[in-house]
Scaffold this active site. Structure first.
Site, mmCIF file in Angstrom:
data_model
loop_
_atom_site.group_PDB
_atom_site.id
_atom_site.type_symbol
_atom_site.label_atom_id
_atom_site.label_comp_id
_atom_site.label_asym_id
_atom_site.label_seq_id
_atom_site.Cartn_x
_atom_site.Cartn_y
_atom_site.Cartn_z
ATOM 1 C CG ASP A 190 -1.932 -1.141 1.179
ATOM 2 O OD1 ASP A 190 -2.305 -1.570 0.073
ATOM 3 O OD2 ASP A 190 -2.295 -1.629 2.266
ATOM 4 C CD GLU A 191 4.754 -0.531 -0.318
ATOM 5 O OE1 GLU A 191 3.877 -0.797 -1.183
ATOM 6 O OE2 GLU A 191 5.435 -1.392 0.249
ATOM 7 C CE LYS A 230 2.506 -2.544 -4.276
ATOM 8 N NZ LYS A 230 2.155 -2.114 -2.912
ATOM 9 N N GLY A 260 -4.531 -4.271 -3.754
ATOM 10 C CA GLY A 260 -5.485 -3.227 -4.121
ATOM 11 C C GLY A 260 -4.658 -2.036 -4.539
ATOM 12 C CG HIS A 261 -1.964 -2.202 -7.031
ATOM 13 N ND1 HIS A 261 -1.169 -2.911 -7.900
ATOM 14 C CD2 HIS A 261 -1.652 -2.639 -5.793
ATOM 15 C CE1 HIS A 261 -0.411 -3.734 -7.204
ATOM 16 N NE2 HIS A 261 -0.689 -3.604 -5.930
ATOM 17 N NE ARG A 312 6.213 -31.071 -6.631
ATOM 18 C CZ ARG A 312 7.127 -31.930 -6.193
ATOM 19 N NH1 ARG A 312 8.063 -32.344 -7.012
ATOM 20 N NH2 ARG A 312 7.094 -32.376 -4.975
ATOM 21 C CD GLN A 333 0.694 -8.782 -2.515
ATOM 22 O OE1 GLN A 333 1.298 -9.343 -3.394
ATOM 23 N NE2 GLN A 333 -0.571 -8.461 -2.638
ATOM 24 N NE ARG A 376 -4.059 0.541 3.422
ATOM 25 C CZ ARG A 376 -4.168 1.242 2.297
ATOM 26 N NH1 ARG A 376 -3.738 2.484 2.229
ATOM 27 N NH2 ARG A 376 -4.695 0.690 1.227
ATOM 28 C CE LYS A 385 -1.723 8.729 1.858
ATOM 29 N NZ LYS A 385 -2.727 7.775 2.376
#
Ligand code: GDP
Ligand code: IMO
Ligand code: MG
Length: 432
Positions: free
Chosen positions: A13-14, A16, A40-41, A144, A225, A310, A336
């Protein structure tokens, strides 16, 4: 012929999504390399907000081809939903511009049920997963026994494979976890419907990327992530199950490292985390509440995927430096920065203390990490609203000094600073 990879430098959540959207404007292809709809982008353009979970954030740029890479785990039902939603908003999601790797693994309702059951059984040690079935899908991949996207192109075999898969997981669900089993016929029917819609998107994307790179295309690798959530290099076991770091881009897309020319780490100007696990700079007081926001603004710190608040805290440069090392970052984007306006002083952690000892590197054991206390230095804050600023020189001197200090402590240049969620609310610096 080059690949530029964007990775998260903290716990996800940076920002991206918005950074990928920015660089997508200079790319031919955006290829997501790991994770699933746990991501979630957010991309915001002209007041319109797109929340992307599986489709790469390049989709908002017309003409950019989007690849869902083989390192991903894809829930077919969710992908159909996301493609439909984008189409309804006038975004072109034709199979000519969205490609799904044949070797990406599929997430099924059985994986989701198992994710929930396993989390419930962990009790106080729960990871706080997004309950999207990520862990169980990657478990099947490693064992597998997973289902892959390519199988959706063979309807005659696919339904039987899904039924057998559900039956096998039903035994685990009911016998080990005491959970409700699923109806194999119903699940097979649902997934067959989605498979029929998705089959035209399936491709040998590693071959496609190779051919495009040879022809001179520029490829943007989109991470999901963050470094601290990486299965190998994150704070195990409080991690996700994929390779979120740059190595994941190589295996997840099937490209050679010789193509990678730039690796940009995205870090928020403070730190956030969703889910359980150590977080040395976490603030559980009103300062943390102020960083989070009330939920009134679209950018306030509530999970894009789950809506969970968060956890928030000051910037932790031990983490960012670690991300710089693990990913071989060439540059950083700081997002931010606008949220820090109005603080008198801004603490930055650059070391920890653990049992009287000073640690400057991330501890490898979570039992140690969870007992680390941050060692802060403090820089001056600034009062001004900076959301309208587009040039570094126009930032208040204290904000410039904050960015310069991040650069110094990370040992990596800052190529961009963002001051609002909109595409153009960014200050770009020359990147050599
Ligand atoms: P991702 O998962 O790394 O793509 O990040 P998310 O989209 O989950 O979370 C980032 C949030 O911050 C989103 O709501 C973005 O719109 C918002 N955002 C990104 N950059 C900025 C910024 O510079 N300022 C503000 N105020 N919000 C931002
Ligand atoms: P983006 O791409 C923030 C966290 C979950 C949980 C842990 C494991 O938007 O940055 P999982 O469902 O993956 O098994 O959960 O990882 N997590 C994220 N946190 N941003 C994300 O994605 C995340 N994806 C997973 O909260 O702690
Ligand atoms: Mg996110």
């Amino acid at each position: 012929m080059s690949v530029h990879v964007v990775v998260g430098a903290q716990w996800g959540d940076e920002g991206k999504g918005r950074v990928v959207d920015w660089f997508a404007g200079q790319s031919d292809i955006v290829a997501r390399y790991a994770g699933g709809d746990n991501a979630g982008h957010t991309v915001q353009v002209g007041g319109e907000s797109f929340k992307l979970h599986l489709v790469p954030s390049g989709i908002v740029h017309p003409g950019v081809v989007c690849v869902l890479g083989g390192g991903m785990v894809v829930n077919p039902l969710k992908l159909v939903e996301e493609l439909d939603g984008l189409e309804e908003r006038g975004v072109d999601v034709d199979p000519a511009r969205v490609l799904l790797a044949q070797n990406a693994h599929l997430i099924t309702p059985a994986h989701r049920a198992l994710d929930r059951a396993k989390e419930a059984s962990r009790g106080r040690d729960a990871i706080g997963t997004t309950s999207r079935g990520i862990g169980p899908a990657y478990t099947d991949k490693a064992a597998r026994s997973g289902l892959r996207a390519g199988e959706m192109c063979h309807p005659e075999r696919f339904a039987e494979r899904v039924k057998a898969h559900v039956e096998a997981h039903n035994r685990v669900l009911s016998e080990i976890y005491g959970a409700e089993p699923l109806d194999p016929t119903q699940v097979a029917w649902e997934l067959a419907q989605a498979a029929a819609l998705l089959a035209p998107y399936v491709a040998d994307t590693a071959l496609y990327l190779h051919e495009q790179l040879e022809a001179g295309a520029s490829v943007l690798g989109e991470g999901a992530q963050g470094t601290l959530l990486d299965l190998d290099h994150g704070g195990y076991p409080y991690v996700t199950s994929s390779s979120a770091t740059v190595g994941g881009a190589i295996t997840g897309l099937g490209i050679g490292p010789k193509h990678v020319e730039r690796v940009t780490g995205v870090a928020k100007a403070f730190t956030t985390r969703v889910g359980a696990g150590p977080f040395p700079t976490e603030l559980t007081d009103e300062v943390g509440d102020r960083l989070r926001g009330t939920g009134e603004n679209p950018w306030d710190e509530f999970g894009t995927t789950t809506g969970r608040p968060r956890r928030c805290g000051w910037l932790d440069m031990v983490l960012v430096r670690y991300a710089a090392r693990i990913n071989g970052l060439t540059d950083l984007v700081i997002t931010k920065l606008d949220i820090l306006s109005g603080f008198e002083a801004i603490p930055i952690a650059n070391a920890y203390t653990y049992e009287g000892e000073t640690l400057t590197e991330l501890p490898t054991e979570h039992q140690v990490f969870s007992r680390c206390q941050p060692v802060y230095e403090s820089v001056d804050g600034w009062e001004e609203d900076i959301m309208g600023i587009r040039e570094l020189d126009d930032l208040p001197p204290a904000a410039r000094a904050y960015v310069a200090r991040i650069e110094e402590l990370a040992g990596v240049p800052v190529a961009q600073v963002t001051v609002g969620p909109e595409r153009e609310q960014a200050i770009e610096r020359a990147y050599a």
